[in-house]
Motif scaffolding. Structure first.
Motif, PDB file in Angstrom:
ATOM      1  N   GLN A 261       0.816  -1.102   0.315  1.00 46.60           N
ATOM      2  CA  GLN A 261       0.182  -0.304  -0.505  1.00 46.60           C
ATOM      3  C   GLN A 261       0.343   1.035  -0.122  1.00 46.60           C
ATOM      4  O   GLN A 261       0.901   1.908  -0.790  1.00 46.60           O
ATOM      5  CB  GLN A 261      -0.982  -0.232   1.429  1.00 46.60           C
ATOM      6  CG  GLN A 261      -2.038  -1.114   0.904  1.00 46.60           C
ATOM      7  CD  GLN A 261      -3.544   0.129  -0.139  1.00 46.60           C
ATOM      8  OE1 GLN A 261      -2.824   0.988   0.070  1.00 46.60           O
ATOM      9  NE2 GLN A 261      -4.329  -0.802  -0.273  1.00 46.60           N
ATOM     10  N   GLY A 265       0.724   4.899  -2.135  1.00 47.76           N
ATOM     11  CA  GLY A 265       0.133   5.661  -0.707  1.00 47.76           C
ATOM     12  C   GLY A 265       1.225   6.677   0.090  1.00 47.76           C
ATOM     13  O   GLY A 265       0.759   7.758   0.622  1.00 47.76           O
ATOM     14  N   ILE A 267       2.104   9.327  -1.315  1.00 45.32           N
ATOM     15  CA  ILE A 267       2.643  10.328  -2.110  1.00 45.32           C
ATOM     16  C   ILE A 267       2.267  11.997  -1.533  1.00 45.32           C
ATOM     17  O   ILE A 267       3.377  12.903  -2.004  1.00 45.32           O
ATOM     18  CB  ILE A 267       0.504  10.432  -3.037  1.00 45.32           C
ATOM     19  CG1 ILE A 267       0.692   9.384  -4.275  1.00 45.32           C
ATOM     20  CG2 ILE A 267       0.324  11.970  -3.567  1.00 45.32           C
ATOM     21  CD1 ILE A 267      -0.633   8.917  -4.193  1.00 45.32           C
ATOM     22  N   VAL A 268       1.742  11.438  -0.150  1.00 48.18           N
ATOM     23  CA  VAL A 268       1.487  12.638   0.715  1.00 48.18           C
ATOM     24  C   VAL A 268       2.713  13.393   0.785  1.00 48.18           C
ATOM     25  O   VAL A 268       3.290  14.621   0.898  1.00 48.18           O
ATOM     26  CB  VAL A 268       0.566  13.096   1.590  1.00 48.18           C
ATOM     27  CG1 VAL A 268       0.034  14.378   2.732  1.00 48.18           C
ATOM     28  CG2 VAL A 268      -0.566  12.417   0.973  1.00 48.18           C
ATOM     29  N   THR A 269       3.501  12.869   2.208  1.00 48.82           N
ATOM     30  CA  THR A 269       4.796  12.308   2.085  1.00 48.82           C
ATOM     31  C   THR A 269       6.404  12.492   1.647  1.00 48.82           C
ATOM     32  O   THR A 269       7.398  13.461   1.435  1.00 48.82           O
ATOM     33  CB  THR A 269       5.326  10.912   3.141  1.00 48.82           C
ATOM     34  OG1 THR A 269       4.535  10.345   3.751  1.00 48.82           O
ATOM     35  CG2 THR A 269       6.579  11.254   3.799  1.00 48.82           C
TER      36      THR A 269
END
Lengths: 328, 308
Positions: A261, A265, A267-269
């Motif tokens: 994942q 997942g 992306i933000v960090t």
């Protein structure tokens, strides 16, 4: 056992195929290949048709999908539309490696800490320490990750640095290497990993410690623990040797799923810390309309997620025979 | 008839409330949430300035008596924006939670009660969607639809029902073997009647917990989407997420632009999670599906997944 593995793989294959078509369709809707040419009034219809034909865009979607799938499976990911037409695969490979380094570090660290915290919570359940850790976990899953990242940047990059009067700050707040650095430098690399890892780990530790607590409490009620106690083993030995070892199964399986994942997942960090990984590549491709890159990143991320889910399932089946015989 | 129903429904509700109120954390969280809702709904009365009012001479002003939390790059008062944004954020969170729980309950009930090939198809779909990298899918969906509040609610609801469906299916699987279902069917009740008159009332606890956890997840996801610029457009509709996204670059010179919205999200989500946890205890709901593998998937969907 072999049948279980084969059956699992057989159920995954059609899902992967369906997802690949969905990804292809979505990427076409988002990046709209050939759209800028199609709306450009200065391009003659003939030139437009020739251009679309040269890219194979004049064919219907299903046909293009099959062609793309064939290329993808044989390892031809095409060339980027934005990055001077360079091949997609080397760019994706570098990003994937960067992401895996970050994910691996964060998951291993969080697993170790989460297991420790969860074990203590379970052993001392309903004490002040347990409640404190529960509160910490709730905070961990409630704080938005991007905001935590921003706050860590502010704290380490600005306030702590100002307070200590040091430049550059103790921990770098962005990127992979210090500017101007050549070659591989382990210490520099680790320092750049520190803040993104911290950002990711808070949430992961929160989740793993809750899993570990629940799982250990579950195991501690089983018969073999009573036997171990009956033999007169020290409580410490009972918990660690007989309890924790069995309680690890769901937590480590969850970690395997998370690795998959997290490849997509992060992306933000990655955006907050300007870390050149898959998530950033995906967002750049989507906002920049880089259609081959978007297809490659989404498909590789989806494949990674599904493979890790499969691996976790198989792992579970190997460790727990009941799953193998169950509905599957 | 109505009175008798009210009486029999009163008792478990009162019991649940008593058990809920015993947990001080849950009670305090509920109070804070009520406060947040009141303050944001009453933004017109409480906010020092109207929504979007710019002050050209006070751009990026420090917090002062005029502007308690400073101003942004257009000279908009952060406190006022925060209140108006909270209303949007909460509305999106609650609508997504209600829609996703509605869809998830329906699908879970049909899958669990009808069973057979319907169950296999629905659960295969659920598992496939759960197995996808959630944030990525939501971002692609949002990109395809648009940046109005409605689009964001639609995307988040369409991709947020799976965890609920699994939990409800697990519960229905055990409920449908019970005598009251058999007796209802013996009296001639059809599939839909059994589902809505007999099964649904037994799922109230699960549904209440699902709504609260889904609200927390939806608020976080919306804020991530809006932060990244894929969610609610920041031009005219402030949300806590896009306040952060739009002002991230001025963080070092104007920390008052990023600290309050993030705090607001964190506190609200934390309180929703505590309330959900309190509800789970009060209504005696187990937080997971029925089997080991579904437990793994459903609890991850409910608690994490989207936000990294």
């Amino acid at each position: 056992m072999t049948r279980f593995v084969l059956r699992r793989i057989a159920t995954m294959a059609p899902i992967l195929l369906a997802i690949s078509f969905a990804v292809f369709w979505a990427a076409n809707r988002i990046a709209k290949p050939g759209y800028d040419i199609a709306i450009n009034p200065r391009v003659s219809p003939a030139a437009r048709a020739a251009y679309l034909e040269s890219l194979g865009l004049n064919e219907p979607l299903p046909l293009r999908y099959l062609r793309w799938l064939g290329d993808f499976v044989t390892g031809d990911l095409g060339t980027s539309l934005v990055r001077n037409g360079s091949d997609v695969w080397p760019i994706v490979r570098t990003a994937l490696a960067n992401t895996l380094v970050l994910v691996g570090t964060a998951v291993v660290l969080s697993l170790a800490l989460g297991i420790a915290v969860g074990t203590v919570s379970a052993v001392r359940r309903n004490t002040f320490a347990d409640y404190a850790m529960a509160t910490f976990s709730f905070a961990g899953i409630s704080i938005p990750v991007f905001w935590l990242g921003l706050m860590l940047q502010l704290f380490f990059g600005l306030y702590l640095a100002n307070w200590l009067g040091v430049t550059p700050p103790l921990l770098p707040t962005a990127g992979l290497y210090s500017p101007g650095r050549q070659g591989f430098d382990l210490v520099d690399r680790i320092r750049h990993l520190a803040l993104p890892t911290m950002t990711l780990s808070l949430q992961l530790i929160a989740v793993y410690s809750r899993y570990m607590r629940a799982s250990l409490l579950d195991v501690m009620t089983s018969d073999h623990i009573r036997v171990a106690r009956g033999k007169g083993l020290a409580e410490r030995t009972v918990v660690i040797r007989h309890g924790v070892r069995n309680a690890l199964i769901p937590v480590t399986t969850q970690a395997a799923v998370d690795i998959g994942q997290l490849v997509g997942g992060l992306i933000v960090t990655e955006l907050v810390f300007q870390y050149p990984g898959m998530g950033r590549l995906f967002v750049d491709a989507m906002t920049g309309g880089d259609y081959p890159m978007l297809l490659a990143t989404t498909m590789i991320i989806a494949a990674a997620v599904i493979t890790m889910n499969l691996a976790a399932d198989l792992f579970y089946g190997v460790l727990d025979p009941r799953i193998r015989r169950g509905s599957g | 008839m109505a009175a008798a129903e009210a009486l029999s429904a009163e008792r478990p509700a009162a019991l649940a409330w008593r058990r809920f109120a015993r947990r001080r954390v849950a009670l305090v969280s509920l109070a804070i949430l009520v406060g947040v809702v009141l303050v944001t709904v009453g933004a017109e009365l409480l906010a020092p300035y109207p929504q979007g009012r710019t002050h050209a001479t006070d751009v990026l002003a420090n917090p002062s008596r005029d502007y308690l939390l400073g101003t942004d790059t257009l000279g908009r008062d952060t406190l006022s924006q925060l209140l108006y944004a909270g209303r949007v954020t909460l509305a999106v969170g609650v609508s997504v939670a209600l829609l996703a729980t509605f869809g998830g309950t329906l699908i879970g009930m049909v899958a669990g009660y009808v069973g057979g090939s319907v169950d296999s198809v629905l659960m295969r779909l659920t598992d496939t969607l759960l197995a996808l990298p959630a944030l990525m899918v939501v971002m692609m969906g949002a990109r395809m639809l648009g940046d109005s509040i409605f689009d964001v609610v639609l995307v988040l609801s369409l991709l947020g029902w799976m965890a609920v469906a699994r939990i409800i299916r697990g519960k229905v699987l055990s409920l449908r073997e019970m005598e009251f279902v058999a007796s209802a069917r013996a009296m001639g009740a059809g599939t839909w009647r059994v589902m809505f008159r007999h099964l649904l009332p037994n799922l109230v606890g699960e549904i209440a917990v699902a709504v609260s956890l889904a609200t927390a997840a939806a608020i976080l996801t919306e804020s991530v989407l809006s932060f990244l610029g894929f969610g609610v457009s920041q031009v005219d509709t402030p949300t806590w997420g896009n306040m952060l996204g739009g002002n991230e670059g001025f963080m070092t010179v104007a920390p008052w632009l990023v600290i309050p919205p993030g705090m607001a999200i964190a506190v609200t989500v934390l309180c929703v999670n505590f309330v959900g946890d309190g509800l789970r205890d009060a209504l005696d709901v187990r937080g997971d599906g029925h089997s080991r593998s579904s437990r793994r998937l459903s609890s991850r969907g409910a608690s994490t997944g989207l936000r990294r």
